[in-house]
Scaffold this motif. Structure first.
Motif, PDB file in Angstrom:
ATOM      1  N   GLU A  21     126.679  26.315 -20.592  1.00 16.44           N
ATOM      2  CA  GLU A  21     125.560  26.957 -21.271  1.00 16.44           C
ATOM      3  C   GLU A  21     126.020  28.286 -21.858  1.00 16.44           C
ATOM      4  N   SER A  22     125.532  28.586 -23.041  1.00 15.67           N
ATOM      5  CA  SER A  22     125.939  29.824 -23.698  1.00 15.67           C
ATOM      6  C   SER A  22     125.321  31.007 -22.970  1.00 15.67           C
ATOM      7  N   THR A  23     125.884  32.203 -23.208  1.00 18.23           N
ATOM      8  CA  THR A  23     125.296  33.386 -22.585  1.00 18.23           C
ATOM      9  C   THR A  23     123.853  33.547 -23.038  1.00 18.23           C
ATOM     10  N   GLU A  24     123.576  33.098 -24.284  1.00 15.36           N
ATOM     11  CA  GLU A  24     122.199  33.168 -24.780  1.00 15.36           C
ATOM     12  C   GLU A  24     121.256  32.421 -23.841  1.00 15.36           C
ATOM     13  N   THR A  25     121.655  31.174 -23.516  1.00 17.68           N
ATOM     14  CA  THR A  25     120.811  30.353 -22.651  1.00 17.68           C
ATOM     15  C   THR A  25     120.713  30.973 -21.267  1.00 17.68           C
ATOM     16  N   LEU A  26     121.872  31.438 -20.775  1.00 18.96           N
ATOM     17  CA  LEU A  26     121.866  32.058 -19.446  1.00 18.96           C
ATOM     18  C   LEU A  26     120.909  33.234 -19.416  1.00 18.96           C
ATOM     19  N   LYS A  27     120.983  34.041 -20.485  1.00 11.37           N
ATOM     20  CA  LYS A  27     120.119  35.209 -20.563  1.00 11.37           C
ATOM     21  C   LYS A  27     118.664  34.779 -20.564  1.00 11.37           C
ATOM     22  N   ARG A  28     118.380  33.731 -21.379  1.00 13.87           N
ATOM     23  CA  ARG A  28     116.996  33.299 -21.498  1.00 13.87           C
ATOM     24  C   ARG A  28     116.485  32.874 -20.132  1.00 13.87           C
TER      25      ARG A  28
END
Ligand SMILES: [Zn+2]
Ligand SMILES: [Zn+2]
Ligand SMILES: [Zn+2]
Length: 551
Positions: free
Chosen positions: A193-200
């Motif tokens: 998972e991208s950091t974007e997804t992780l952040k979300r």
């Protein structure tokens, strides 16, 4: 293990030290890096209530590169990224003078194996941030990404703690585990998972839902499949091989591995010029060094087999790492004119650096993929095919001739036909590399062609002619073709070796290699600071125009 930086203050320069001491006055002059191990607490409950406004307040009012706009979009900040990615670990805390000191490890972004940075912050018990420091270089500015990463981490811990007190202790699982060690993992175990997804996800956990989210139960059902038999595997590998897909797995299978791997490994490689440097030579006198270089010169050799292997290995310039390695220290065809006209008594530092420390040139800079060149290649090939027997053209790597192992030619293509034999081809687009007025035939000084007996030919004093002569002589082919595209015309010329011209050039090149290149490669003779001969770069940019033309 907790390695504190006991001697850190000794490494600071006077002004940084003064600032460091100023900050530690807040905690009675204690140095956070020297606080004893047993004074630190790892209990999250003791952390001060740092809130997002505290972070904004600190980062904006302290002299820093953050703007209010940056902080509005804090999720895109590098420091926030460090926190989300779990690069902050071992958060510890202690209290002196009613103030909190928080210290943590932050993994280095460029080198995960190196010791992590140890930023610390000092806050009031109500969460107001008073000072921060980090042992990274930018940390002296007190608002580096590592400091930011600690702040975001503590803020998140505090937020979760507040939620937990509303619900129950189990909310603690919301916090990500810190990355302790980066180990190899099976592909199936890696979270892509991208950091974007992780952040979300983290934001959903931390900021939206006050309750722990229920784990989804839609597990993928794994089918029971028997492992493949040996015959099945063999069949699979055979079919993979026959598909010509060059699958990487085959390089590990004994039956197929010899189709893979660099070809030069099959034979001994010439001693690489980039490995010549040795600090001991820097202590030598000029005469000792030059004598030593003479010995290298005499022993430096490349066999025909090695030259052949290097050419094959470097065919794909753009992706070949070897290309730069092999090129180091070799005088390329495009630099020949500059080398020939250089003054050995006072060499151009720019030129020798470009030979001894070549850099990867981006395709955009060389414009080698501009449409003009694609068109020229297509037209050349079409014409040759229609007028010559069995004409073929293929990509070409670094060409080295065992007679002059310090030189290399890089034509774009090798060609051959039954009627004329083998040759090289160089394509050049001047529209994309030079302003038009410079190639105007009336602007004699900059023009690469001249009219002789009604024929238009390359000018022999022009770098392009040197390059083309290098290609035909070094490659030992029957001819070297060149296609030059300008905004007004296209010049196509076939050159054979000009032996007299080449002999004169070679004499100078040998001297240049021995007195300039080798002393530089072995001991950085011309570029090290204590060299009497060191000349600044600025005085030596006179030939850059020519080089741009020839890249
Ligand atoms: Zn830092
Ligand atoms: Zn072009
Ligand atoms: Zn032919």
């Amino acid at each position: 293990m907790w390695n504190m930086l006991e001697n850190y203050v000794d490494s600071l320069n006077p002004s940084s030290l003064a600032r460091y001491i100023e900050k530690t006055k807040l905690i009675d002059g204690a140095d956070p890096y020297r606080i004893m191990k047993d004074q630190w607490s790892t209990d999250d409950k003791d952390l001060p209530d740092i809130t997002y406004p505290d972070i904004v307040n600190y980062l904006v009012t302290t002299e820093s590169s953050y703007t209010l706009e940056d902080l509005k979009d804090y999720r895109s900040l590098q420091s926030y990224n460090y926190f989300v990615s779990g690069w902050v670990s071992d958060v510890m805390h202690c209290t002196i003078n009613d103030r909190s000191i928080i210290i943590a490890k932050v993994q280095r972004s460029l080198n995960v194996k190196a010791a992590p940075f140890l930023p610390w912050i000092i806050t009031e018990s109500n969460g107001v941030i008073r000072a921060a420091h980090c042992n990274c270089i930018t940390g002296l500015g007190e608002t580096c990404s590592h400091v930011g990463a600690i702040l975001f981490t503590v803020e998140a811990v505090v937020k979760v703690r507040q939620m937990a007190s509303v619900v129950d202790e189990s909310a603690y699982w919301l916090m990500s585990h810190n990355v302790q060690k980066i180990e190899f993992s099976k592909v199936q175990d890696i979270n892509f998972e991208s950091t974007e997804t992780l952040k979300r996800k983290k934001n959903q956990n931390v900021t939206i839902s006050p309750f722990p989210t229920v784990k989804s139960s839609n597990k993928v059902k794994v089918l029971e499949v028997a492992p493949p038999t040996e015959q099945e595997m063999a069949k699979f590998f055979r079919e993979l091989h026959e598909s010509n897909a060059k699958s990487a797995i085959l390089s590990l299978i004994p039956e197929y591995c010899h189709f893979y791997g660099p070809c030069y490994l099959n034979g001994p490689l010439p001693k690489l010029l980039c490995d010549l440097y040795d600090e001991n030579w820097t202590k030598m006198s000029k005469y000792e060094l030059f004598d030593y270089c003479k010995k290298i010169m005499l022993s430096f050799a490349v066999t025909a087999e090695q030259a052949d292997a290097i050419e094959k290995e470097t065919r794909d310039h753009d992706s070949s790492k070897q290309w730069l390695i092999f090129r180091t220290g070799l005088i390329t065809d495009s630099k020949l004119r500059a080398v020939y006209s250089d003054d050995i008594g006072q060499p151009s530092i720019y030129l020798l650096k470009s030979i001894c420390y070549p850099k990867k040139v981006k395709p955009k800079q060389t414009n080698c993929y501009c449409n003009h060149l694609k068109l020229a290649h297509a037209l050349y090939t079409e014409t040759m095919k229609s007028q010559h027997q069995d004409f073929v053209i293929y990509k070409c790597g670094l060409i080295i001739n065992p007679s002059w192992p310090f030189l290399t030619a890089l034509p774009d293509y090798l060609t051959s036909c039954r009627c004329c034999g083998e040759g090289t081809l160089q394509l050049k687009c001047l529209c994309c590399n030079k302003p038009d007025e410079l190639i105007d035939p009336s602007a004699v000084d900059n023009c690469f062609i001249k009219t002789e007996n009604g024929q238009i030919l390359l000018r022999q004093d022009h770098p392009i002619y040197y390059q083309i002569q290098a290609q035909v002589n070094i490659s030992r082919k029957a001819y070297a073709d060149i296609v030059v595209i300008t905004s007004q015309f296209t010049h196509v010329e076939r050159n054979q070796s000009n032996t007299r011209f080449w002999e004169i050039i070679i004499k100078k090149v040998i001297d240049y290699f021995r007195y300039i290149i080798l002393p530089e490669l072995t001991s950085k003779f011309y570029t090290r600071s204590n060299s009497k001969l060191a000349i600044t770069d600025d005085q030596n940019k006179d030939f850059t125009g020519e080089e741009a033309l020839l890249s």
